[in-house]
Design a protein around this motif. Structure first.
Motif, PDB file in Angstrom:
ATOM      1  N   ALA A  27       0.812  -1.500  -0.037  1.00 33.77           N
ATOM      2  CA  ALA A  27      -0.188  -0.261   0.334  1.00 33.77           C
ATOM      3  C   ALA A  27       0.784   1.220  -0.297  1.00 33.77           C
ATOM      4  N   ILE A  28       2.302   1.478   0.807  1.00 32.09           N
ATOM      5  CA  ILE A  28       2.486   2.357   0.833  1.00 32.09           C
ATOM      6  C   ILE A  28       3.475   2.296  -0.898  1.00 32.09           C
ATOM      7  N   LEU A  29       3.911   1.526  -1.506  1.00 32.75           N
ATOM      8  CA  LEU A  29       4.549   2.134  -2.751  1.00 32.75           C
ATOM      9  C   LEU A  29       3.371   1.750  -3.655  1.00 32.75           C
ATOM     10  N   MET A  76      12.979   4.865  -9.004  1.00 35.95           N
ATOM     11  CA  MET A  76      13.806   5.104  -8.623  1.00 35.95           C
ATOM     12  C   MET A  76      13.756   5.526  -6.884  1.00 35.95           C
ATOM     13  N   ALA A  77      12.507   6.106  -6.861  1.00 34.77           N
ATOM     14  CA  ALA A  77      11.525   6.480  -5.497  1.00 34.77           C
ATOM     15  C   ALA A  77      11.030   5.047  -5.009  1.00 34.77           C
ATOM     16  N   LEU A  78      10.794   4.496  -5.775  1.00 31.58           N
ATOM     17  CA  LEU A  78      10.325   3.289  -4.987  1.00 31.58           C
ATOM     18  C   LEU A  78      10.958   2.512  -5.121  1.00 31.58           C
ATOM     19  N   VAL A  79      12.474   2.270  -5.295  1.00 27.87           N
ATOM     20  CA  VAL A  79      13.155   1.994  -5.625  1.00 27.87           C
ATOM     21  C   VAL A  79      13.776   2.238  -3.866  1.00 27.87           C
ATOM     22  N   LEU A  80      14.135   3.150  -3.374  1.00 24.92           N
ATOM     23  CA  LEU A  80      14.948   2.877  -2.261  1.00 24.92           C
ATOM     24  C   LEU A  80      13.468   3.176  -0.964  1.00 24.92           C
ATOM     25  N   VAL A  87      14.018  -0.181  -0.244  1.00 26.63           N
ATOM     26  CA  VAL A  87      14.683  -0.767   0.328  1.00 26.63           C
ATOM     27  C   VAL A  87      14.422  -0.192   2.322  1.00 26.63           C
ATOM     28  N   ALA A  88      13.817   0.837   2.477  1.00 24.17           N
ATOM     29  CA  ALA A  88      13.615   1.254   3.745  1.00 24.17           C
ATOM     30  C   ALA A  88      12.677   1.060   4.149  1.00 24.17           C
ATOM     31  N   ILE A  89      11.518   0.812   4.183  1.00 29.29           N
ATOM     32  CA  ILE A  89      10.403  -0.068   4.428  1.00 29.29           C
ATOM     33  C   ILE A  89      11.551  -1.450   4.648  1.00 29.29           C
ATOM     34  N   ALA A  90      12.236  -2.487   3.888  1.00 29.21           N
ATOM     35  CA  ALA A  90      12.664  -3.701   3.860  1.00 29.21           C
ATOM     36  C   ALA A  90      13.148  -3.285   5.467  1.00 29.21           C
ATOM     37  N   SER A  91      14.527  -2.795   5.473  1.00 28.91           N
ATOM     38  CA  SER A  91      14.925  -1.928   6.587  1.00 28.91           C
ATOM     39  C   SER A  91      14.788  -2.139   7.670  1.00 28.91           C
TER      40      SER A  91
END
Length: 166
Positions: A56-58, A69-73, A76-80
């Motif tokens: 949902a965030i994405l 690029m913003a979606l990838v970053l 990665v932030a969500i995963a971290s």
């Protein structure tokens, strides 16, 4: 393959979106608070809920027009964040048995699985595959770049949303 086409990166994988880490966090929360013992459906339900939060965030980021690029970053932030919260839950596990259950669930196993588990996962799996198949033509066009795909009449934001949700 859909994520590789969307991000135009041969190294892209589901962990990039943060969905897998968030699903693991949802399952760990169910195990940590003992909710998984109340009903067999709560453990996968919490995992699905965790995955849906990340998706949902994405989705909202892609709807707002965020670039690849913003979606990838963001992924990665969500995963971290999900990995850090999972490690925190493991550190504060109420007993060693609870911690071993959490680790066993995150590592995965087909031990003691029944057809009921398959029936629970099948509708969501079919829905995800249908979304990805519906985005196939758009992904083909995206190999030429976003501007070229848009000039071919592809709704780039719609393709992104379907891939992220799928």
């Amino acid at each position: 393959a859909a994520l590789q086409g969307l991000f135009r990166n041969p190294l892209a994988e589901p962990g990039v979106t943060g969905v897998t880490s968030s699903a693991g966090l949802g399952a760990v929360i169910a195990l940590y608070f003992g909710l998984a013992a109340a009903s067999p459906a709560l453990l996968p339900g919490f995992a699905i809920a965790g995955a849906l939060v990340a998706a949902a965030i994405l989705y909202f980021l892609s709807r707002a027009g965020a670039g690849v690029m913003a979606l990838v970053l963001a992924g990665v932030a969500i995963a971290s964040l999900a990995a850090a919260l999972t490690a925190l839950a493991l550190s504060f596990a109420p007993n060693p048995y609870a911690m071993s259950e959490m680790v066993l669930w995150m590592l995965g196993s087909l031990k003691d699985r029944t057809p009921a588990d398959l029936y629970f996962a099948a509708p969501l799996t079919v829905a995800g595959i249908a979304l990805l198949v519906s985005a196939a033509r758009g992904l083909d066009a995206l190999t030429l770049g976003e501007e070229a795909a848009h000039s071919l009449g592809v709704n780039v934001h719609g393709v992104r949303r379907r891939v992220v949700l799928g």
